[in-house]
Write a protein that holds these residues in place. Structure first.
Motif, PDB file in Angstrom:
ATOM      1  N   ARG A   1       0.908  -1.225   0.029  1.00 42.73           N
ATOM      2  CA  ARG A   1      -0.053   0.036  -0.156  1.00 42.73           C
ATOM      3  C   ARG A   1       0.811   1.182  -0.054  1.00 42.73           C
ATOM      4  NH1 ARG A   1      -1.684   4.005   2.885  1.00 42.73           N
ATOM      5  NH2 ARG A   1      -0.531   3.587   4.854  1.00 42.73           N
ATOM      6  N   LEU A   2       1.987   1.109   0.597  1.00 42.34           N
ATOM      7  CA  LEU A   2       2.841   2.330   0.796  1.00 42.34           C
ATOM      8  C   LEU A   2       3.593   2.721  -0.596  1.00 42.34           C
ATOM      9  CD1 LEU A   2       4.349   1.690   4.342  1.00 42.34           C
ATOM     10  CD2 LEU A   2       2.745   3.517   3.742  1.00 42.34           C
ATOM     11  N   LEU A   3       3.904   1.565  -0.963  1.00 39.59           N
ATOM     12  CA  LEU A   3       4.717   1.721  -2.728  1.00 39.59           C
ATOM     13  C   LEU A   3       3.696   1.042  -3.568  1.00 39.59           C
ATOM     14  CD1 LEU A   3       8.324   1.567  -2.013  1.00 39.59           C
ATOM     15  CD2 LEU A   3       7.152   3.460  -2.983  1.00 39.59           C
ATOM     16  N   PRO A   4       2.664   1.484  -4.169  1.00 41.76           N
ATOM     17  CA  PRO A   4       1.817   0.885  -5.023  1.00 41.76           C
ATOM     18  C   PRO A   4       2.772   0.093  -6.127  1.00 41.76           C
ATOM     19  CG  PRO A   4       0.803   2.810  -4.499  1.00 41.76           C
ATOM     20  CD  PRO A   4       2.153   2.869  -3.800  1.00 41.76           C
ATOM     21  N   GLY A   5       2.668  -0.925  -6.484  1.00 38.58           N
ATOM     22  CA  GLY A   5       3.287  -1.575  -7.782  1.00 38.58           C
ATOM     23  C   GLY A   5       4.544  -2.387  -7.032  1.00 38.58           C
ATOM     24  N   SER A   6       4.839  -2.202  -5.826  1.00 38.07           N
ATOM     25  CA  SER A   6       6.217  -2.985  -5.300  1.00 38.07           C
ATOM     26  C   SER A   6       5.805  -4.329  -5.168  1.00 38.07           C
ATOM     27  CB  SER A   6       6.305  -2.111  -4.005  1.00 38.07           C
ATOM     28  OG  SER A   6       5.585  -2.287  -2.940  1.00 38.07           O
ATOM     29  N   LEU A   7       6.845  -5.179  -5.056  1.00 36.59           N
ATOM     30  CA  LEU A   7       6.704  -6.429  -4.714  1.00 36.59           C
ATOM     31  C   LEU A   7       7.231  -6.702  -3.242  1.00 36.59           C
ATOM     32  CD1 LEU A   7       7.893  -7.905  -8.140  1.00 36.59           C
ATOM     33  CD2 LEU A   7       5.654  -7.744  -7.206  1.00 36.59           C
ATOM     34  N   VAL A   8       6.718  -7.899  -2.875  1.00 38.39           N
ATOM     35  CA  VAL A   8       7.406  -8.207  -1.579  1.00 38.39           C
ATOM     36  C   VAL A   8       8.043  -9.685  -1.598  1.00 38.39           C
ATOM     37  CG1 VAL A   8       6.973  -8.653   0.929  1.00 38.39           C
ATOM     38  CG2 VAL A   8       5.705  -6.750  -0.282  1.00 38.39           C
ATOM     39  N   VAL A   9       9.360  -9.903  -1.132  1.00 41.89           N
ATOM     40  CA  VAL A   9       9.979 -11.160  -1.064  1.00 41.89           C
ATOM     41  C   VAL A   9      10.123 -11.542   0.449  1.00 41.89           C
ATOM     42  CG1 VAL A   9      12.098 -12.331  -1.662  1.00 41.89           C
ATOM     43  CG2 VAL A   9      11.348 -10.624  -3.114  1.00 41.89           C
ATOM     44  N   GLY A  10       9.112 -12.098   0.939  1.00 45.98           N
ATOM     45  CA  GLY A  10       9.140 -12.541   2.473  1.00 45.98           C
ATOM     46  C   GLY A  10       9.490 -13.867   2.882  1.00 45.98           C
ATOM     47  N   GLU A  11      10.056 -14.017   3.838  1.00 47.34           N
ATOM     48  CA  GLU A  11      10.877 -15.158   4.371  1.00 47.34           C
ATOM     49  C   GLU A  11       9.586 -16.342   4.288  1.00 47.34           C
ATOM     50  OE1 GLU A  11      13.121 -17.511   7.822  1.00 47.34           O
ATOM     51  OE2 GLU A  11      12.257 -15.548   8.292  1.00 47.34           O
ATOM     52  N   GLU A  12       8.499 -16.020   4.706  1.00 49.10           N
ATOM     53  CA  GLU A  12       7.564 -17.266   4.732  1.00 49.10           C
ATOM     54  C   GLU A  12       6.924 -17.385   3.326  1.00 49.10           C
ATOM     55  OE1 GLU A  12       8.007 -18.686   7.267  1.00 49.10           O
ATOM     56  OE2 GLU A  12       8.807 -17.014   8.286  1.00 49.10           O
TER      57      GLU A  12
ATOM     58  N   ARG B   1      16.588  -8.910  -8.162  1.00 49.42           N
ATOM     59  CA  ARG B   1      17.337  -8.266  -9.167  1.00 49.42           C
ATOM     60  C   ARG B   1      16.421  -7.731 -10.329  1.00 49.42           C
ATOM     61  NH1 ARG B   1      22.861  -8.252  -9.069  1.00 49.42           N
ATOM     62  NH2 ARG B   1      23.737 -10.134  -7.862  1.00 49.42           N
ATOM     63  N   ASP B   2      15.151  -7.440  -9.838  1.00 51.92           N
ATOM     64  CA  ASP B   2      14.195  -6.618 -10.601  1.00 51.92           C
ATOM     65  C   ASP B   2      14.503  -4.988 -10.401  1.00 51.92           C
ATOM     66  OD1 ASP B   2      12.921  -9.081 -10.995  1.00 51.92           O
ATOM     67  OD2 ASP B   2      11.103  -8.340  -9.922  1.00 51.92           O
ATOM     68  N   GLY B   3      13.950  -4.421 -11.611  1.00 55.12           N
ATOM     69  CA  GLY B   3      14.235  -3.146 -11.657  1.00 55.12           C
ATOM     70  C   GLY B   3      13.249  -2.079 -10.752  1.00 55.12           C
ATOM     71  N   GLY B   4      12.273  -2.604 -10.434  1.00 56.58           N
ATOM     72  CA  GLY B   4      11.304  -1.771  -9.481  1.00 56.58           C
ATOM     73  C   GLY B   4      11.555  -1.873  -8.231  1.00 56.58           C
ATOM     74  N   ASP B   5      10.767  -1.595  -7.561  1.00 54.55           N
ATOM     75  CA  ASP B   5      10.768  -1.538  -5.978  1.00 54.55           C
ATOM     76  C   ASP B   5      10.481  -3.027  -5.458  1.00 54.55           C
ATOM     77  OD1 ASP B   5      11.220   0.989  -5.817  1.00 54.55           O
ATOM     78  OD2 ASP B   5       9.133   1.715  -5.877  1.00 54.55           O
TER      79      ASP B   5
END
Length: 268
Positions: free
Chosen positions: A59-70, A83-87
């Protein structure tokens, strides 16, 4: 990066700790703790905290991706985004899960933000100590709101630090054991990478050595230490990057200390 984003993530980790993590500390049932792999625990606190943190970061950064441990435990292909180019956010919802599950400290909540594949900001929060460290690439590190530099170098015989020897290959473990007498004090480790990194900032220790280098364990702390004037490199001297699929990491408060510890514990 806007300052409000640094503050927003700071607030998010504090609120998640207060609302999700701490209410479960020392209140877990047997069914609340499972193994992802032999010896690799996950609790409902890890799962609930990651869900909350991930949703809010998107929500804070629309379009961002999350790589979470779980999430990665369920879908390892998520690691390709490092290594993506975005956030891309890297999230460890409860670092030190073994400690948390056993009802002991320390444990931490950790987040790093990568932009164009490079670490840009990071946050490490130890909720029991109420200690928050925040770094922004090129702008330094703040510990509990105050600018901080890694502690000044000390003589090799007075160095104090951690070596996570249980994961080292036997030959490397033998070299570390042989070199222990050349430094001041070699600690066994706290089973919480986040706390180890915070202790480099507070001056409680001058170095820490790891073998396993999962990105959620080290992307946040490595940036904190570097922005405070420290060094985070592989054993061969190459700079650490969270997308690298490598082993071995030596982190120190400054260049001199890194070389002294490497020489003492790893040899040439």
């Amino acid at each position: 990066m806007a300052d409000h984003l640094l503050a927003d993530v700071d607030t998010l980790l504090r609120e998640t700790a207060a609302d999700v993590v701490l209410p479960l500390f020392r209140r877990l049932d047997d069914a609340d703790v499972t193994e992802k792999a032999p010896g690799d625990l996950v609790t409902i606190a890890d799962q609930r905290a990651e869900e909350r943190i991930s949703a809010e970061l998107r929500r804070l950064l629309p379009g961002s991706l999350v790589v979470g441990e779980e999430a990665v435990a369920e879908d390892g292909s998520l690691l390709r985004h490092l290594r993506d180019g975005g956030d891309v956010w890297v999230v460890d919802p409860v670092d030190g899960t073994g400690n948390f599950a056993a009802g002991r400290r320390p444990f931490a909540l950790m987040v790093a933000l990568l932009r164009a594949g490079e670490p840009t900001a990071s946050w490490v929060f130890d909720p029991l100590a109420a200690t928050m460290a925040v770094a922004r690439a090129g702008a330094g590190t703040r510990l509990d709101g105050r600018p901080v530099r890694a502690a000044a170098a000390v003589a090799p015989g007075r160095l104090r630090g951690t070596a996570m020897v249980q994961y080292l290959p036997q030959a490397t473990r033998d070299r570390v054991a042989a070199g222990e007498g050349r430094i001041g004090e070699l600690l066994p480790g706290q089973h919480c990478a986040g706390r180890e990194y915070l202790d480099l900032l507070t001056g409680a220790q001058q170095f820490v050595m790891f073998w396993r280098t999962l990105p959620w364990d080290h992307a946040p702390g490595a940036l904190l230490v570097r922005e405070a004037g420290g060094v985070a490199r592989r054993f061969d001297g190459t700079e650490y990057h969270p997308a690298d699929d490598g082993r071995g990491l030596l982190v120190a408060v400054d260049e001199q200390t890194w070389h002294e510890v490497r020489a003492a514990l790893l040899g040439d």
